[in-house]
Design a protein around this motif. Structure first.
Motif, mmCIF file in Angstrom:
data_model
loop_
_atom_site.group_PDB
_atom_site.id
_atom_site.type_symbol
_atom_site.label_atom_id
_atom_site.label_comp_id
_atom_site.label_asym_id
_atom_site.label_seq_id
_atom_site.Cartn_x
_atom_site.Cartn_y
_atom_site.Cartn_z
ATOM 1 N N THR A 23 -0.508 3.711 4.432
ATOM 2 C CA THR A 23 -0.561 5.113 4.824
ATOM 3 C C THR A 23 0.837 5.666 5.020
ATOM 4 O OG1 THR A 23 -2.665 4.679 5.936
ATOM 5 C CG2 THR A 23 -1.549 6.732 6.502
ATOM 6 N N LEU A 24 1.750 4.837 5.496
ATOM 7 C CA LEU A 24 3.138 5.265 5.694
ATOM 8 C C LEU A 24 3.766 5.683 4.374
ATOM 9 C CD1 LEU A 24 5.687 5.586 7.459
ATOM 10 C CD2 LEU A 24 6.161 3.161 7.024
ATOM 11 N N LYS A 97 8.820 -5.515 11.058
ATOM 12 C CA LYS A 97 7.629 -5.842 11.828
ATOM 13 C C LYS A 97 6.579 -4.757 11.659
ATOM 14 C CE LYS A 97 8.794 -8.869 15.683
ATOM 15 N NZ LYS A 97 8.681 -9.042 17.140
ATOM 16 N N GLY A 98 5.318 -5.187 11.725
ATOM 17 C CA GLY A 98 4.232 -4.238 11.829
ATOM 18 C C GLY A 98 3.960 -3.412 10.593
ATOM 19 N N VAL A 99 4.332 -3.870 9.393
ATOM 20 C CA VAL A 99 3.992 -3.144 8.175
ATOM 21 C C VAL A 99 2.617 -3.603 7.734
ATOM 22 C CG1 VAL A 99 4.664 -2.652 5.798
ATOM 23 C CG2 VAL A 99 6.408 -3.048 7.521
ATOM 24 N N THR A 100 1.617 -2.747 7.853
ATOM 25 C CA THR A 100 0.245 -3.160 7.593
ATOM 26 C C THR A 100 -0.430 -2.276 6.565
ATOM 27 O OG1 THR A 100 -0.702 -1.745 9.320
ATOM 28 C CG2 THR A 100 0.040 -3.937 9.970
ATOM 29 N N ASP A 101 -1.540 -2.783 6.023
ATOM 30 C CA ASP A 101 -2.331 -1.973 5.109
ATOM 31 C C ASP A 101 -3.805 -2.037 5.476
ATOM 32 O OD1 ASP A 101 -2.898 -4.094 2.179
ATOM 33 O OD2 ASP A 101 -3.153 -4.484 4.298
ATOM 34 N N ASN A 237 -8.562 6.031 6.855
ATOM 35 C CA ASN A 237 -8.109 7.271 7.496
ATOM 36 C C ASN A 237 -6.829 7.808 6.879
ATOM 37 O OD1 ASN A 237 -6.317 5.328 8.445
ATOM 38 N ND2 ASN A 237 -6.129 6.283 10.469
ATOM 39 N N ALA A 238 -6.464 7.328 5.680
ATOM 40 C CA ALA A 238 -5.179 7.703 5.079
ATOM 41 C C ALA A 238 -5.056 9.209 4.884
ATOM 42 C CB ALA A 238 -4.996 6.982 3.747
ATOM 43 N N ASP A 300 2.393 5.982 12.783
ATOM 44 C CA ASP A 300 2.035 4.892 13.691
ATOM 45 C C ASP A 300 1.171 5.400 14.841
ATOM 46 O OD1 ASP A 300 2.380 2.068 14.557
ATOM 47 O OD2 ASP A 300 3.376 3.012 16.266
ATOM 48 N N ASN A 301 1.509 6.570 15.368
ATOM 49 C CA ASN A 301 0.742 7.119 16.487
ATOM 50 C C ASN A 301 -0.646 7.574 16.069
ATOM 51 O OD1 ASN A 301 2.868 6.736 18.267
ATOM 52 N ND2 ASN A 301 3.721 8.785 17.928
ATOM 53 N N ARG A 302 -0.837 7.849 14.772
ATOM 54 C CA ARG A 302 -2.133 8.257 14.263
ATOM 55 C C ARG A 302 -2.967 7.065 13.778
ATOM 56 N NH1 ARG A 302 -3.111 13.752 13.279
ATOM 57 N NH2 ARG A 302 -1.728 14.949 14.635
ATOM 58 N N GLY A 303 -2.477 5.877 14.026
ATOM 59 C CA GLY A 303 -3.236 4.686 13.620
ATOM 60 C C GLY A 303 -3.156 4.382 12.151
ATOM 61 N N GLY A 304 -2.049 4.858 11.511
ATOM 62 C CA GLY A 304 -1.901 4.613 10.070
ATOM 63 C C GLY A 304 -1.253 3.301 9.759
#
Length: 304
Positions: A23-24, A97-101, A237-238, A300-304
């Motif tokens: 999403t980022l 850190k924390g790069v997710t899909d 939620n993208a 990140d704050n939107r849960g992306g």
């Protein structure tokens, strides 16, 4: 009752995803295109990611995007920007850190899945066309439901840059791990002109489309093979996050722009260089084109 054999058979017949798009990365690419949507030149940028090997298959994960320019991508401009991106990756940017899909993203990433750390590298180029003339439309061969008769093609400069970079940025384990992503101008326009916001964001609009290189093609502009959306994994939620970000981009022509929100600005390398011309060396750090931390924090704050 479903036995283990039936369960495993159903799991194995699930179509694999060859790519995943964070999403980022989607949000950064779309914001870059939206900010300069009225420009006479396409926007361009570089993609960062890694080869993800997990229980649900082996895929190329596009984790982040670095905006480069909103003007013709001359060789000196692109070469200068890429040197800085590579320096960024050699330092603070490579181990992220924390790069997710999505769910179970960090199932298998070397021996570091518990720490959530990955080594990013250059895996592609992205672009958005300033407008879509008929010369950039190709007949669709897709068998997907409701597929359009024609689809938008990337511009020739972007395809040439991607072809050149694919040869200069090979990965030892996966030499073909290089893609070209197009931010679809019609799809972005559809989102910009809709009245939907956040929770009601349309999830059937694919803003970012991945193109693969035609393996047999010897042409310089060979990234012409559109990857079906069924082969690309994205967060559910993208588009909601994307629409939320677009409401903060100052665009008077869009019904989405909410003037009461704090503006969300994305910078590219050209902004960085232009700022130096105004404020000298002291101004270089004020436009975070490599990380665009404000956008990253929003996603990140939107849960992306």
């Amino acid at each position: 009752m479903t036995n283990d054999h039936d369960h495993n058979r159903k799991h194995q017949t699930k179509p694999p995803h060859d790519y995943s798009l964070s999403t980022l990365a989607q949000t950064k690419m779309a914001l870059h295109a939206a900010r300069h949507g009225t420009a006479s030149s396409p926007v361009h940028g570089v993609l960062l990611g890694y080869r993800r090997r997990g229980a649900d298959g082996d895929r190329l994960h596009i984790a982040d995007a670095v905006p480069i320019c909103h003007e013709p991508p001359t060789k000196p401009l692109v070469d200068g920007a890429l040197r800085l991106v590579e320096g960024y990756l050699d330092g603070e940017g490579r181990r992220r850190k924390g790069v997710t899909d999505g769910k179970n993203e960090m199932e298998t990433v070397g021996n570091e899945e518990d720490e959530g750390i990955v080594d990013l590298r250059i895996v592609g180029w992205y672009t958005a066309n300033a407008h879509v003339p008929s010369s950039l439309l190709s007949p669709s061969s897709s068998t997907e439901p409701n597929a359009p008769e024609h689809y938008e093609m990337p511009n020739i400069p972007a395809m040439k840059i991607a072809s050149s970079m694919a040869g200069s940025h090979p990965h030892p384990d996966s030499p073909s791990d290089f893609v070209l992503v197009l931010v679809s101008t019609p799809a972005l326009t559809s989102i910009l002109n809709c009245n939907n916001k956040d929770d009601d964001a349309p999830d059937n609009i694919h803003v970012c489309r991945i193109f693969e290189r035609e393996e047999r093609s010897k042409a310089a502009a060979s990234f012409t093979r559109l990857v079906p959306s069924s082969r690309v994994a994205i967060r559910e939620n993208a588009n909601q996050v994307l629409v939320g970000a677009l409401t903060r981009v100052p665009m008077t022509s869009s019904e989405l722009w909410d003037e009461s929100e704090t503006p969300l600005v994305i910078y590219d390398f050209v902004d960085h260089v232009s700022h130096f011309g105004v404020d000298g060396a002291e101004g270089l750090g004020r436009r975070d084109w490599l990380g665009n931390g404000a956008v990253a924090s929003f996603v990140d704050n939107r849960g992306g």
